[in-house]
Scaffold this motif. Structure first.
Motif, PDB file in Angstrom:
ATOM      1  N   GLY A   1       0.898  -1.142  -0.045  1.00  0.00           N
ATOM      2  CA  GLY A   1      -0.014  -0.068  -0.162  1.00  0.00           C
ATOM      3  C   GLY A   1       0.827   1.404  -0.047  1.00  0.00           C
ATOM      4  N   LEU A   2       0.111   2.535  -0.191  1.00  0.00           N
ATOM      5  CA  LEU A   2       0.980   3.680  -0.324  1.00  0.00           C
ATOM      6  C   LEU A   2       1.415   4.083   0.985  1.00  0.00           C
ATOM      7  CD1 LEU A   2      -1.428   5.826  -2.709  1.00  0.00           C
ATOM      8  CD2 LEU A   2       0.933   4.925  -3.034  1.00  0.00           C
ATOM      9  N   ALA A   3       0.773   3.779   2.066  1.00  0.00           N
ATOM     10  CA  ALA A   3       1.193   4.108   3.411  1.00  0.00           C
ATOM     11  C   ALA A   3       2.451   3.312   3.642  1.00  0.00           C
ATOM     12  CB  ALA A   3       0.279   3.688   4.534  1.00  0.00           C
ATOM     13  N   ARG A   4       2.505   2.102   3.422  1.00  0.00           N
ATOM     14  CA  ARG A   4       3.830   1.334   3.583  1.00  0.00           C
ATOM     15  C   ARG A   4       4.968   1.982   2.561  1.00  0.00           C
ATOM     16  NH1 ARG A   4       7.162  -0.184   6.717  1.00  0.00           N
ATOM     17  NH2 ARG A   4       8.309  -2.220   6.090  1.00  0.00           N
ATOM     18  N   THR A   5       4.504   2.256   1.720  1.00  0.00           N
ATOM     19  CA  THR A   5       5.675   2.677   0.740  1.00  0.00           C
ATOM     20  C   THR A   5       6.266   4.074   0.884  1.00  0.00           C
ATOM     21  OG1 THR A   5       4.780   1.454  -1.302  1.00  0.00           O
ATOM     22  CG2 THR A   5       6.067   3.297  -1.780  1.00  0.00           C
ATOM     23  N   PHE A   6       5.162   4.840   1.546  1.00  0.00           N
ATOM     24  CA  PHE A   6       5.801   6.263   2.030  1.00  0.00           C
ATOM     25  C   PHE A   6       6.677   5.904   3.372  1.00  0.00           C
ATOM     26  CE2 PHE A   6       4.955   9.661   5.014  1.00  0.00           C
ATOM     27  CZ  PHE A   6       5.553  10.619   4.387  1.00  0.00           C
ATOM     28  N   GLY A   7       6.331   5.131   4.024  1.00  0.00           N
ATOM     29  CA  GLY A   7       6.955   4.791   5.365  1.00  0.00           C
ATOM     30  C   GLY A   7       8.439   4.306   4.956  1.00  0.00           C
ATOM     31  N   ILE A   8       8.475   3.431   4.019  1.00  0.00           N
ATOM     32  CA  ILE A   8       9.667   2.660   3.457  1.00  0.00           C
ATOM     33  C   ILE A   8      10.686   3.857   3.087  1.00  0.00           C
ATOM     34  CG2 ILE A   8      10.924   1.255   1.805  1.00  0.00           C
ATOM     35  CD1 ILE A   8       8.672  -0.644   2.210  1.00  0.00           C
ATOM     36  N   ASN A   9      10.124   4.793   2.252  1.00  0.00           N
ATOM     37  CA  ASN A   9      10.898   5.988   1.588  1.00  0.00           C
ATOM     38  C   ASN A   9      11.155   6.883   2.777  1.00  0.00           C
ATOM     39  OD1 ASN A   9      11.029   5.131  -0.909  1.00  0.00           O
ATOM     40  ND2 ASN A   9       8.802   5.776  -1.403  1.00  0.00           N
ATOM     41  N   VAL A  10      10.446   7.118   3.712  1.00  0.00           N
ATOM     42  CA  VAL A  10      10.733   8.058   4.905  1.00  0.00           C
ATOM     43  C   VAL A  10      12.113   7.490   5.437  1.00  0.00           C
ATOM     44  CG1 VAL A  10       9.949   8.899   7.029  1.00  0.00           C
ATOM     45  CG2 VAL A  10       8.587   9.115   5.155  1.00  0.00           C
TER      46      VAL A  10
ATOM     47  N   ARG B   1       5.301  18.068   3.598  1.00  0.00           N
ATOM     48  CA  ARG B   1       6.185  18.280   4.773  1.00  0.00           C
ATOM     49  C   ARG B   1       7.314  17.668   4.665  1.00  0.00           C
ATOM     50  NH1 ARG B   1       3.632  19.153  10.575  1.00  0.00           N
ATOM     51  NH2 ARG B   1       2.069  20.515   9.997  1.00  0.00           N
ATOM     52  N   PHE B   2       7.408  16.196   4.416  1.00  0.00           N
ATOM     53  CA  PHE B   2       8.547  15.389   4.212  1.00  0.00           C
ATOM     54  C   PHE B   2       9.226  15.656   3.070  1.00  0.00           C
ATOM     55  CE2 PHE B   2       6.443  12.988   7.663  1.00  0.00           C
ATOM     56  CZ  PHE B   2       7.443  12.600   8.364  1.00  0.00           C
ATOM     57  N   ALA B   3       8.515  15.796   1.937  1.00  0.00           N
ATOM     58  CA  ALA B   3       9.251  16.062   0.560  1.00  0.00           C
ATOM     59  C   ALA B   3       9.955  17.394   0.654  1.00  0.00           C
ATOM     60  CB  ALA B   3       8.269  16.015  -0.247  1.00  0.00           C
ATOM     61  N   LYS B   4       9.534  18.397   1.230  1.00  0.00           N
ATOM     62  CA  LYS B   4      10.085  19.556   1.461  1.00  0.00           C
ATOM     63  C   LYS B   4      11.418  19.451   2.296  1.00  0.00           C
ATOM     64  CE  LYS B   4       9.893  24.237   2.886  1.00  0.00           C
ATOM     65  NZ  LYS B   4       8.787  25.275   3.602  1.00  0.00           N
TER      66      LYS B   4
ATOM     67  N   ASP C   1      10.451  15.404  -4.818  1.00  0.00           N
ATOM     68  CA  ASP C   1       9.342  15.660  -5.522  1.00  0.00           C
ATOM     69  C   ASP C   1       8.015  14.730  -4.415  1.00  0.00           C
ATOM     70  OD1 ASP C   1       6.569  14.995  -6.919  1.00  0.00           O
ATOM     71  OD2 ASP C   1       8.055  16.296  -8.393  1.00  0.00           O
ATOM     72  N   PRO C   2       7.202  15.353  -4.111  1.00  0.00           N
ATOM     73  CA  PRO C   2       6.082  14.576  -3.213  1.00  0.00           C
ATOM     74  C   PRO C   2       5.712  13.402  -3.640  1.00  0.00           C
ATOM     75  CG  PRO C   2       5.550  16.917  -3.178  1.00  0.00           C
ATOM     76  CD  PRO C   2       6.658  16.736  -4.260  1.00  0.00           C
ATOM     77  N   VAL C   3       5.688  13.336  -5.213  1.00  0.00           N
ATOM     78  CA  VAL C   3       5.034  12.202  -5.816  1.00  0.00           C
ATOM     79  C   VAL C   3       5.994  10.866  -5.542  1.00  0.00           C
ATOM     80  CG1 VAL C   3       4.542  11.234  -7.920  1.00  0.00           C
ATOM     81  CG2 VAL C   3       3.692  13.381  -7.360  1.00  0.00           C
ATOM     82  N   ASP C   4       7.248  11.409  -5.496  1.00  0.00           N
ATOM     83  CA  ASP C   4       8.539  10.219  -5.416  1.00  0.00           C
ATOM     84  C   ASP C   4       8.280   9.812  -4.008  1.00  0.00           C
ATOM     85  OD1 ASP C   4       9.384  10.881  -7.827  1.00  0.00           O
ATOM     86  OD2 ASP C   4      10.802  12.070  -7.304  1.00  0.00           O
ATOM     87  N   MET C   5       7.778  10.513  -3.161  1.00  0.00           N
ATOM     88  CA  MET C   5       7.603   9.808  -1.718  1.00  0.00           C
ATOM     89  C   MET C   5       6.598   8.567  -1.698  1.00  0.00           C
ATOM     90  SD  MET C   5       9.562  11.725   0.288  1.00  0.00           S
ATOM     91  CE  MET C   5       9.077  10.978   1.675  1.00  0.00           C
ATOM     92  N   LEU C   6       5.817   8.578  -2.769  1.00  0.00           N
ATOM     93  CA  LEU C   6       4.669   7.222  -2.675  1.00  0.00           C
ATOM     94  C   LEU C   6       5.067   6.237  -3.834  1.00  0.00           C
ATOM     95  CD1 LEU C   6       1.766   9.815  -2.707  1.00  0.00           C
ATOM     96  CD2 LEU C   6       2.639   8.501  -0.832  1.00  0.00           C
ATOM     97  N   ARG C   7       6.247   6.337  -4.478  1.00  0.00           N
ATOM     98  CA  ARG C   7       6.634   5.421  -5.491  1.00  0.00           C
ATOM     99  C   ARG C   7       7.599   4.554  -4.886  1.00  0.00           C
ATOM    100  NH1 ARG C   7       7.998   9.324 -10.526  1.00  0.00           N
ATOM    101  NH2 ARG C   7       6.178   9.974 -10.672  1.00  0.00           N
TER     102      ARG C   7
ATOM    103  N   LEU D   1       4.499   6.300  10.946  1.00  0.00           N
ATOM    104  CA  LEU D   1       4.417   6.653   9.395  1.00  0.00           C
ATOM    105  C   LEU D   1       5.612   5.600   8.873  1.00  0.00           C
ATOM    106  CD1 LEU D   1       4.145  10.324   9.137  1.00  0.00           C
ATOM    107  CD2 LEU D   1       2.479   8.713   8.433  1.00  0.00           C
ATOM    108  N   GLU D   2       6.728   5.673   9.411  1.00  0.00           N
ATOM    109  CA  GLU D   2       7.817   4.784   8.912  1.00  0.00           C
ATOM    110  C   GLU D   2       7.344   3.176   8.755  1.00  0.00           C
ATOM    111  OE1 GLU D   2      11.683   5.099  10.736  1.00  0.00           O
ATOM    112  OE2 GLU D   2      11.995   7.169   9.759  1.00  0.00           O
ATOM    113  N   ARG D   3       6.747   2.762   9.841  1.00  0.00           N
ATOM    114  CA  ARG D   3       6.207   1.105   9.871  1.00  0.00           C
ATOM    115  C   ARG D   3       5.033   0.939   9.142  1.00  0.00           C
ATOM    116  NH1 ARG D   3       7.494   2.899  15.003  1.00  0.00           N
ATOM    117  NH2 ARG D   3       5.367   2.704  15.827  1.00  0.00           N
ATOM    118  N   GLY D   4       4.533   2.106   8.339  1.00  0.00           N
ATOM    119  CA  GLY D   4       3.347   1.952   7.585  1.00  0.00           C
ATOM    120  C   GLY D   4       2.030   1.932   8.400  1.00  0.00           C
ATOM    121  N   ARG D   5       1.856   2.106   9.839  1.00  0.00           N
ATOM    122  CA  ARG D   5       0.741   1.916  10.709  1.00  0.00           C
ATOM    123  C   ARG D   5      -0.063   3.155  10.474  1.00  0.00           C
ATOM    124  NH1 ARG D   5       2.177  -2.147  15.183  1.00  0.00           N
ATOM    125  NH2 ARG D   5       3.532  -3.313  13.627  1.00  0.00           N
TER     126      ARG D   5
END
Length: 67
Positions: free
Chosen positions: A2-11, A53-56, A61-67, A39-43
């Motif tokens: 999922g996107l939450a997990r992907t975001f967490g992995i990227n963070v 905020r994180f992308a900044k 790019d914010p989109v890259d945080m979700l890829r 967030l990091e754990r995708g919870r």
């Protein structure tokens, strides 16, 4: 995955690449350290404002945080 997990992995990846602790990152994005950990754990599902905020902070790019 999922996107939450992907975001967490990227963070986590970006945080470690920059040598930041969760506490230091939480200060940078002005969020609670417990929330950053969740967030990091995708919870937790980040809002678009949180993704921005994180992308900044990471200067990506914010989109890259979700890829």
């Amino acid at each position: 995955m999922g996107l939450a997990r992907t975001f967490g992995i990227n963070v986590r990846r970006l945080r470690l690449e920059r040598g930041l602790t969760q506490e230091a990152l939480a200060d940078e994005v002005e969020l609670a350290v417990t929330y950053v950990g969740q967030l990091e754990r995708g919870r937790r599902n980040p809002t678009l404002a949180v993704v921005e905020r994180f992308a900044k902070v990471f200067r990506v790019d914010p989109v890259d945080m979700l890829r």
